[in-house]
Design a protein around this motif. Structure first.
Motif, PDB file in Angstrom:
ATOM      1  N   PRO B  41       0.812  -1.229   0.000  1.00  0.00           N
ATOM      2  CA  PRO B  41       0.000   0.000   0.000  1.00  0.00           C
ATOM      3  C   PRO B  41       0.844   1.278   0.000  1.00  0.00           C
ATOM      4  N   THR B  42       2.017   1.225   0.627  1.00  0.00           N
ATOM      5  CA  THR B  42       2.873   2.439   0.642  1.00  0.00           C
ATOM      6  C   THR B  42       3.352   2.763  -0.773  1.00  0.00           C
ATOM      7  N   LEU B  43       3.612   1.696  -1.513  1.00  0.00           N
ATOM      8  CA  LEU B  43       4.049   1.878  -2.901  1.00  0.00           C
ATOM      9  C   LEU B  43       2.912   2.488  -3.733  1.00  0.00           C
ATOM     10  N   ARG B  44       1.683   2.025  -3.447  1.00  0.00           N
ATOM     11  CA  ARG B  44       0.531   2.565  -4.190  1.00  0.00           C
ATOM     12  C   ARG B  44       0.360   4.057  -3.882  1.00  0.00           C
ATOM     13  N   ALA B  45       0.566   4.410  -2.613  1.00  0.00           N
ATOM     14  CA  ALA B  45       0.439   5.828  -2.220  1.00  0.00           C
ATOM     15  C   ALA B  45       1.505   6.662  -2.936  1.00  0.00           C
ATOM     16  N   GLU B  46       2.692   6.108  -3.013  1.00  0.00           N
ATOM     17  CA  GLU B  46       3.782   6.823  -3.691  1.00  0.00           C
ATOM     18  C   GLU B  46       3.470   6.976  -5.185  1.00  0.00           C
ATOM     19  N   TRP B  47       2.940   5.913  -5.762  1.00  0.00           N
ATOM     20  CA  TRP B  47       2.582   5.926  -7.188  1.00  0.00           C
ATOM     21  C   TRP B  47       1.540   7.022  -7.466  1.00  0.00           C
ATOM     22  N   ALA B  48       0.549   7.112  -6.549  1.00  0.00           N
ATOM     23  CA  ALA B  48      -0.509   8.118  -6.708  1.00  0.00           C
ATOM     24  C   ALA B  48       0.084   9.529  -6.613  1.00  0.00           C
ATOM     25  N   ARG B  49       1.052   9.702  -5.692  1.00  0.00           N
ATOM     26  CA  ARG B  49       1.675  11.024  -5.543  1.00  0.00           C
ATOM     27  C   ARG B  49       2.452  11.397  -6.813  1.00  0.00           C
ATOM     28  N   PHE B  50       3.156  10.431  -7.342  1.00  0.00           N
ATOM     29  CA  PHE B  50       3.901  10.673  -8.587  1.00  0.00           C
ATOM     30  C   PHE B  50       2.957  10.990  -9.750  1.00  0.00           C
ATOM     31  N   GLN B  51       1.810  10.326  -9.737  1.00  0.00           N
ATOM     32  CA  GLN B  51       0.840  10.583 -10.810  1.00  0.00           C
ATOM     33  C   GLN B  51       0.370  12.038 -10.779  1.00  0.00           C
ATOM     34  N   ARG B  52       0.173  12.559  -9.557  1.00  0.00           N
ATOM     35  CA  ARG B  52      -0.264  13.963  -9.429  1.00  0.00           C
ATOM     36  C   ARG B  52       0.837  14.906  -9.930  1.00  0.00           C
ATOM     37  N   VAL B  53       2.085  14.562  -9.608  1.00  0.00           N
ATOM     38  CA  VAL B  53       3.207  15.391 -10.091  1.00  0.00           C
ATOM     39  C   VAL B  53       3.221  15.378 -11.619  1.00  0.00           C
ATOM     40  N   LYS B  54       3.055  14.188 -12.179  1.00  0.00           N
ATOM     41  CA  LYS B  54       3.076  14.036 -13.641  1.00  0.00           C
ATOM     42  C   LYS B  54       1.941  14.836 -14.285  1.00  0.00           C
ATOM     43  N   GLU B  55       0.758  14.757 -13.670  1.00  0.00           N
ATOM     44  CA  GLU B  55      -0.394  15.502 -14.215  1.00  0.00           C
ATOM     45  C   GLU B  55      -0.099  17.001 -14.253  1.00  0.00           C
ATOM     46  N   VAL B  56       0.560  17.486 -13.222  1.00  0.00           N
ATOM     47  CA  VAL B  56       0.869  18.922 -13.160  1.00  0.00           C
ATOM     48  C   VAL B  56       1.928  19.295 -14.201  1.00  0.00           C
ATOM     49  N   THR B  57       3.040  18.544 -14.232  1.00  0.00           N
ATOM     50  CA  THR B  57       4.123  18.914 -15.171  1.00  0.00           C
ATOM     51  C   THR B  57       3.684  18.741 -16.628  1.00  0.00           C
ATOM     52  N   GLU B  58       2.754  17.812 -16.849  1.00  0.00           N
ATOM     53  CA  GLU B  58       2.273  17.584 -18.217  1.00  0.00           C
ATOM     54  C   GLU B  58       1.546  18.792 -18.791  1.00  0.00           C
TER      55      GLU B  58
END
Lengths: 194, 155
Positions: B41-58
């Motif tokens: 689950p910690t990995l999933r939380a990290e993945w979700a955080r990275f996804q938000r970063v990606k959405e912003v930089t995109e």
């Protein structure tokens, strides 16, 4: 059809590099025209200022011509040029005096892709986007140079991992590790706004 | 994602997350990432955080340069090339003229019997010292820099 175009393009670049190597300035001028935008935007992503990116990218071309004996017609010209661009940019960033001036004259180098149309339609949302953009820009500027470089090449120049690895002369795994660290740092910096 | 040589499972997971965000995952790797995310689950939380970063930089792009920059670009590079040659010629001319002037001056001073001997010796020492320093700097620039194997390595 596309393959034929790529081959033709590569052959013409090889011929230009050979002529430039022999001191032909007109041929070198064609290479400059071909790659000036790429070199400028690469520098902009690294130093974050229009004037400095212009100056450093032009200096990189001048140095490439002065050291033209090192040009290899069999290798892509941009790969050679990029090495000079990044070295100049990193030296520039490390110069403490420039760093001080840069802090005093921070200018926007990132923009929201939604553009002016969206801004006219919803000014409130547009101000919010600009604020976010400024925060992302500041967070990227605080990244260590190698992480920033990989992030810029991936996010703003749209290169694939293999292309980044070739350009920087590092393994793909290193590209991914640097990207991971860059994004993790970015996420930490932007925690309040994400 | 072609680089499979990873040292630890954590590193493998990180790389899978990056490749997933950037659309560089193969079918098999997608399944591998899903299994990892389900198990940690910690990995999933990290993945979700990275996804938000990606959405912003995109949504962001480098600010375009004014169009007039490109029409003058080559001219500016060309001027730099010319200035480089100009500086080399200027420096060479200056070195030759200054050296000749110094030599002529020293010769005249040494020949002048009214000047005390210690002034002549000091002047000679000054001239020889300047020549040694100049030669040393030129030697360093020309030979040492050329033979320095690690000159391109960034510190």
């Amino acid at each position: 059809m596309e393959f034929a175009f790529v081959e033709q393009n590569e052959a013409s670049e090889r011929a230009l590099v050979q002529r430039a190597r022999a001191g032909d300035r007109r041929a070198f001028g064609e290479l400059v025209t071909r790659y000036m935008r790429r070199a400028y935007y690469a520098a902009l992503g690294l130093v974050g200022s229009h004037e400095d990116a212009l100056d450093l990218s032009q200096e990189a071309f001048a140095r490439a011509f002065r050291a033209r004996a090192n040009l290899d017609p069999e290798l892509p010209f941009y790969g050679y040029l990029y090495q000079i661009v990044r070295r100049l940019c990193f030296n520039f960033l490390r110069d403490s005096r420039t760093r001080r001036v840069r802090m005093e004259e921070a200018t926007p180098w990132l923009m929201n892709q939604a553009g002016a149309k969206a801004a006219a339609a919803d000014p409130g949302r547009s101000a919010e986007r600009s604020e976010l953009c400024a925060q992302v820009q500041a967070a990227i500027e605080r990244l260590p140079e190698r992480e920033r470089e990989v992030l810029v090449l991936k996010e703003f120049e749209g290169l694939r991992y293999r292309e980044i690895a070739e350009l920087l002369g590092i393994p793909i795994g290193t590209v991914m590790s640097r990207l991971y660290t860059a994004r993790r740092n970015l996420a930490a910096e932007l925690e309040g706004v994400l | 994602m072609s680089d499979k040589e990873v040292r630890s499972p954590e590193e493998r997971a990180r790389r899978l997350i990056m490749a997933s965000l950037d659309g560089e995952l193969s079918g098999g790797e997608r399944g591998e990432l899903e299994r990892l995310l389900d198990a940690h689950p910690t990995l999933r939380a990290e993945w979700a955080r990275f996804q938000r970063v990606k959405e912003v930089t995109e949504t962001m792009a480098l600010r375009p340069a004014p169009e007039e920059v490109w029409s003058d670009y080559w001219a500016s590079v060309y001027s730099r090339l010319e200035r480089g040659i100009g500086w080399i010629l200027f420096s060479l001319g200056a070195i030759v003229l200054l050296s000749y002037g110094a030599w002529a001056g020293v010769k005249e001073l040494i020949a002048d019997a009214t000047i005390p001997w210690f002034v002549k010796v000091s002047l000679l020492a000054l001239t020889v010292g300047a020549v040694v320093l100049l030669v040393s700097v030129v030697r360093e620039k020309v030979f040492v820099a050329r033979r320095q194997r690690y000159k391109d390595v960034e510190r």
